[in-house]
Enzyme design. Structure first.
Site, PDB file in Angstrom:
ATOM      1  N   THR A  14       0.834  -1.204   0.000  1.00  0.00           N
ATOM      2  CA  THR A  14       0.000   0.000   0.000  1.00  0.00           C
ATOM      3  C   THR A  14       0.870   1.256   0.000  1.00  0.00           C
ATOM      4  O   THR A  14       0.628   2.200  -0.754  1.00  0.00           O
ATOM      5  CB  THR A  14      -0.960   0.002   1.198  1.00  0.00           C
ATOM      6  OG1 THR A  14      -1.872  -1.090   1.070  1.00  0.00           O
ATOM      7  CG2 THR A  14      -1.741   1.302   1.281  1.00  0.00           C
ATOM      8  N   GLN A  73       0.403  -9.956  -6.225  1.00  0.00           N
ATOM      9  CA  GLN A  73      -0.052 -11.339  -6.370  1.00  0.00           C
ATOM     10  C   GLN A  73       0.804 -12.146  -7.343  1.00  0.00           C
ATOM     11  O   GLN A  73       0.766 -13.378  -7.331  1.00  0.00           O
ATOM     12  CB  GLN A  73      -1.512 -11.363  -6.834  1.00  0.00           C
ATOM     13  CG  GLN A  73      -2.496 -10.698  -5.895  1.00  0.00           C
ATOM     14  CD  GLN A  73      -2.724 -11.486  -4.625  1.00  0.00           C
ATOM     15  OE1 GLN A  73      -2.473 -12.692  -4.551  1.00  0.00           O
ATOM     16  NE2 GLN A  73      -3.197 -10.806  -3.590  1.00  0.00           N
ATOM     17  N   HIS A 128       4.088 -10.466   2.711  1.00  0.00           N
ATOM     18  CA  HIS A 128       3.180 -11.470   3.281  1.00  0.00           C
ATOM     19  C   HIS A 128       2.354 -12.201   2.232  1.00  0.00           C
ATOM     20  O   HIS A 128       1.591 -13.108   2.564  1.00  0.00           O
ATOM     21  CB  HIS A 128       2.277 -10.846   4.350  1.00  0.00           C
ATOM     22  CG  HIS A 128       1.151 -10.013   3.840  1.00  0.00           C
ATOM     23  ND1 HIS A 128      -0.129 -10.499   3.727  1.00  0.00           N
ATOM     24  CD2 HIS A 128       1.096  -8.731   3.432  1.00  0.00           C
ATOM     25  CE1 HIS A 128      -0.920  -9.536   3.267  1.00  0.00           C
ATOM     26  NE2 HIS A 128      -0.206  -8.457   3.079  1.00  0.00           N
ATOM     27  N   THR A 179      13.031   3.986  10.120  1.00  0.00           N
ATOM     28  CA  THR A 179      13.976   2.957  10.540  1.00  0.00           C
ATOM     29  C   THR A 179      13.506   1.588  10.062  1.00  0.00           C
ATOM     30  O   THR A 179      12.379   1.175  10.343  1.00  0.00           O
ATOM     31  CB  THR A 179      14.105   2.938  12.072  1.00  0.00           C
ATOM     32  OG1 THR A 179      14.559   4.219  12.518  1.00  0.00           O
ATOM     33  CG2 THR A 179      15.089   1.869  12.532  1.00  0.00           C
ATOM     34  N   CYS A 212     -13.016  -7.803  -1.016  1.00  0.00           N
ATOM     35  CA  CYS A 212     -12.255  -6.583  -1.281  1.00  0.00           C
ATOM     36  C   CYS A 212     -13.155  -5.461  -1.766  1.00  0.00           C
ATOM     37  O   CYS A 212     -12.730  -4.592  -2.540  1.00  0.00           O
ATOM     38  CB  CYS A 212     -11.148  -6.853  -2.308  1.00  0.00           C
ATOM     39  SG  CYS A 212      -9.890  -7.975  -1.695  1.00  0.00           S
TER      40      CYS A 212
END
Length: 361
Positions: free
Chosen positions: A69, A169, A188, A224, A307
């Site tokens: 994002t 994806q 992820h 960081t 979604c």
């Protein structure tokens, strides 16, 4: 519980967890510090950077971010000029370009056909000189179709525009055309940890910062970095490369199992090819998806509206391919991958079929 929601997130690879643990348990240095522990942390970050870059085209560099994002927001907001994108993009793109439009930037959203693919003639008519950025998703997160990214990138460059590929994806699964200028990635979705992603940026392209504060990442991203998240991301992407053939064979086998078991009462949403075969978005007339999910509570899968862009609305992707509210709300999405067992998967498909049949009794 049988997990069939791999488009939402993937399980963390044990090897990625093992790479992360020392940085969570024993080593805590800031990778931007100049002392020896800091340099060791920095070295771990740079190893991970090389691992992530290995699955991207040559001629660019990786900037770590908090996730895809942020990467998408950065590439969109850090560029200038009119934007062309697709109606089936993720909300991280559609909401961001809507924000840019409010700020006066011209945005064109191209339709897709019933197969989920953009029409190249329509795209060519919209991607003209003066356009600054073209944005498209390589593999759709809801219906799994693979957009003609190479052709779109060629059109963008012919018009003098830049090409942003949302590869969340597809990264590590589907070849990324080398002509892209920006590539957004999320850890992820490739068996890595949540909370980290990356933006690949072609060498020589300047991008305005999205976050200000220290410019720790060379292209101007501030903040960081976590050596633990970077290490997990890096190992996960290396596994995507070394296990690519094995993973693909397993995923294709499960696709064949599902296809053989589903009757003609079930219809596929989106084209059968080109498609990533770890995604099955299907509908059945009159299906009560809420009841189905309740009756299949030992299975984890998504409704077609998972979604959706707003509460109570059906999926914008399914509406974009021409489905009405009824068919869109009678759709489910199944996703599988490396850790999906054949036995468990077969049983899950049979459970879903039986539960759907019971609704007709």
């Amino acid at each position: 519980m049988i997990y069939l929601d791999y488009q939402a997130t993937t399980p963390l690879a044990p090897e990625a967890l093992a790479a992360m643990l020392p940085w969570l348990r024993d080593q805590h240095a800031n990778p931007h510090s100049s002392h020896r522990p800091g340099r060791a942390a920095r070295a771990a970050v740079e190893v991970a950077r090389d691992q992530v870059a290995a699955l991207c085209p040559p001629g660019g560099h990786i900037a770590f971010t908090s996730g895809a994002t942020e990467s998408l927001n950065w590439a969109i907001k850090g560029t200038t000029g009119p934007i062309v994108t697709l109606a089936t993009e993720h909300a991280a793109v559609l909401d961001t370009v809507a924000g840019e439009a409010k700020n006066g930037r011209t945005v064109t959203i191209l339709p897709v056909g019933p197969n989920g693919l953009v029409d190249l003639d329509t795209a060519r008519a919209a991607i003209v000189p003066g356009v600054g950025l073209v944005v498209a998703m390589l593999v759709n997160n809801e219906i799994g179709v693979i957009q003609p990214m190479a052709e779109l990138a060629a059109m963008a460059h012919a018009a003098g525009a830049l090409m942003l590929c949302d590869a969340v994806q597809g990264y590590g699964r589907v070849p990324i055309p080398p002509a892209c200028d920006f590539i957004s990635i999320s850890a992820h979705k490739v068996y890595g940890p949540k909370g980290i992603g990356a933006l690949w940026i072609r060498d020589g392209i300047a991008l305005e910062p999205l976050l200000h504060g220290g410019g720790q990442e060379a292209p101007g991203r501030s903040g960081t970095l976590s050596p633990a998240l970077c290490a997990g991301f890096g190992v996960a992407t290396s596994l995507m490369e070394t296990q690519a053939e094995e993973d693909q064979m397993h995923i294709d086998n499960l696709w064949r199992i599902a296809s053989a078991r589903l009757s003609s009462d079930w219809q596929l949403n989106g084209t059968v090819a080109p498609r990533y075969r770890g995604n099955l978005n299907i509908r059945r007339a009159g299906l009560d998806v809420a009841r189905l999910m309740s009756d299949c509570r030992d299975l984890a899968f998504s409704a077609g509206s998972a979604c959706a862009s707003g509460p109570g609305r059906s999926s914008h992707v399914l509406r974009a391919i021409g489905l009405g509210e009824g068919p869109a709300r009678s759709s489910i999405r199944l996703g599988w991958g490396r850790y999906t067992s054949e036995t468990g998967f077969t049983g899950a498909i049979d459970t879903i079929i039986a539960a759907a049949e019971a609704q007709r009794l």
